[in-house]
Design a protein around this motif. Structure first.
Motif, PDB file in Angstrom:
ATOM      1  N   GLY A 204       0.832  -1.201   0.000  1.00 61.79           N
ATOM      2  CA  GLY A 204       0.000   0.000   0.000  1.00 61.79           C
ATOM      3  C   GLY A 204       0.859   1.241   0.000  1.00 61.79           C
ATOM      4  O   GLY A 204       1.218   1.766  -1.045  1.00 61.79           O
TER       5      GLY A 204
ATOM      6  N   ARG B 264      -3.333   2.072  -1.509  1.00 64.26           N
ATOM      7  CA  ARG B 264      -3.882   1.020  -2.362  1.00 64.26           C
ATOM      8  C   ARG B 264      -4.967   1.553  -3.286  1.00 64.26           C
ATOM      9  O   ARG B 264      -5.698   0.778  -3.913  1.00 64.26           O
ATOM     10  CB  ARG B 264      -4.413  -0.133  -1.528  1.00 64.26           C
ATOM     11  N   ASN B 265      -5.100   2.869  -3.379  1.00 63.40           N
ATOM     12  CA  ASN B 265      -6.083   3.455  -4.303  1.00 63.40           C
ATOM     13  C   ASN B 265      -5.517   3.613  -5.704  1.00 63.40           C
ATOM     14  O   ASN B 265      -6.199   4.106  -6.591  1.00 63.40           O
ATOM     15  CB  ASN B 265      -6.517   4.832  -3.788  1.00 63.40           C
TER      16      ASN B 265
ATOM     17  N   TYR C  71      -6.297   2.672   2.819  1.00 59.36           N
ATOM     18  CA  TYR C  71      -7.037   3.569   1.924  1.00 59.36           C
ATOM     19  C   TYR C  71      -7.062   4.989   2.507  1.00 59.36           C
ATOM     20  O   TYR C  71      -6.036   5.632   2.600  1.00 59.36           O
ATOM     21  CB  TYR C  71      -8.444   3.022   1.709  1.00 59.36           C
ATOM     22  N   THR C  72      -8.213   5.454   2.912  1.00 61.78           N
ATOM     23  CA  THR C  72      -8.351   6.825   3.419  1.00 61.78           C
ATOM     24  C   THR C  72      -8.470   6.885   4.932  1.00 61.78           C
ATOM     25  O   THR C  72      -8.608   7.970   5.495  1.00 61.78           O
ATOM     26  CB  THR C  72      -9.591   7.495   2.804  1.00 61.78           C
TER      27      THR C  72
ATOM     28  N   GLY D 103      -9.123   0.900   7.850  1.00 61.01           N
ATOM     29  CA  GLY D 103      -8.904   1.449   6.515  1.00 61.01           C
ATOM     30  C   GLY D 103      -7.593   2.159   6.300  1.00 61.01           C
ATOM     31  O   GLY D 103      -7.508   3.068   5.471  1.00 61.01           O
TER      32      GLY D 103
END
Length: 243
Positions: A41, A241-242, A211-212, A208
Motif C-alpha cells: 500500500g 492502495r487506491n 485507503y483513506t 482502513g
C-alpha cells in the motif's frame, strides 16, 4: 504486568505505526498483538518489517499473518510476485526493498515464516487476520487460506439481529467458541465507520489504513483505543492502495 494491545492492518504505513504507538503510550511491559497485513500500500513496508523485528527483541509481540504478508513471503522466497499481488499494493513493497542486501532479505523472510495463523489467549480470546468457516473453530479449518481471506465471520456478525441472545438456537455456533474475536482484513470503512467496530463478540480493527482511514490500536481489556492521522495526510504524495 502491562497492557495487552491489538493493532489493525498497517499496509506499509510506517509513519502511522510510529504515531499510533506513541499516542497509546507504549512501554516495554505492554504486550502487542498485530493482526497482519503489515505490507502493501504505502511506501514503507520494508521499514515496518525491520522495525518490528527489532521491537520484538524489546517486548512481547505476537504477529499474525495476513493475506498480503503471505504474498510478500512468497515473493521473498521465490523472487517473483504474482500480478494480482503487484496490482494490490505489492509493487510499492517491492520498491521499498530496493536497497536491501540478500542477508537482510533472508532475515525478513524468516520473520514472515515465524508469523502465526492465529492466537488464542488465556481468556479464550481469538486473534486472527480474517476468519474461519468451520463451526469447530480455526484449528479444524480445512482450508488454511481462510485464516487470511475469510470474510463470512465478519459478514455474519454484521448481519445478525442485535436482539439475538447467545442461548438462542439461531446464534452462530462459530461465534460461541470464543469470548471475543479480534480481526482485521475487512475495512470498517465498508460500513461507513472510521474507528474499531464491535459486532456480536467480534472486534474489527481494520480501520482502513490502506485507503483513506487511520491505523488503530486498542487495549483489549478496557477497549480504549487510539488512532493515527488518516494515512493520506501522512503520505500526501502517495495513493496507498487506491492506485
Amino acid at each position: 504486568m502491562g497492557r495487552t494491545l491489538v493493532i489493525g492492518d498497517i499496509h506499509g504505513g510506517f509513519k502511522a505505526l510510529k504515531q499510533v504507538l506513541d499516542r497509546a503510550g507504549i512501554v516495554e511491559n505492554d504486550q502487542l498483538i498485530f493482526l497482519g497485513d503489515y505490507v502493501d500500500g504505502w511506501s514503507e513496508s520494508s521499514q515496518i518489517i525491520q522495525f518490528l523485528t527489532q521491537l520484538s527483541g524489546k517486548q512481547e509481540c505476537i504477529f499474525i499473518k495476513g493475506n498480503h504478508d503471505a504474498w510478500c513471503e512468497d515473493w521473498l522466497s521465490f523472487g517473483k510476485g504474482s500480478d494480482v499481488w503487484l496490482f494490490n499494493g505489492g509493487k510499492s513493497t517491492v520498491e521499498s526493498y530496493n536497497d536491501y542486501s540478500v542477508e537482510d532479505l533472508d532475515l525478513h523472510l524468516e520473520f514472515f515464516q515465524r508469523m502465526k495463523n492465529y492466537h488464542v489467549d488465556e481468556a479464550n480470546r481469538l486473534f486472527i487476520h480474517a476468519g474461519y468457516s468451520s463451526m469447530h473453530g480455526p484449528e479444524k479449518e480445512v482450508y488454511s487460506s481462510n485464516y487470511r481471506w475469510d470474510r463470512t465471520l465478519w459478514e455474519t456478525a454484521v448481519a445478525m439481529d442485535k436482539k439475538l441472545a447467545k442461548n438462542s438456537q439461531l446464534y452462530p455456533k462459530r461465534l460461541l467458541l470464543y469470548n471475543e474475536i479480534f480481526i482485521g482484513h475487512t475495512p470498517t470503512l465498508d460500513i461507513g465507520i472510521k474507528y474499531p467496530v464491535n459486532k456480536a463478540n467480534i472486534w474489527n480493527m481494520d480501520t482502513g489504513a490502506a485507503y483513506t482511514g487511520s491505523l488503530s490500536i486498542m487495549d483489549i481489556d478496557t477497549k480504549e483505543f487510539w488512532q493515527s492521522d488518516p494515512l493520506p495526510a501522512l503520505y500526501p504524495d502517495e495513493k496507498g492502495r487506491n492506485n
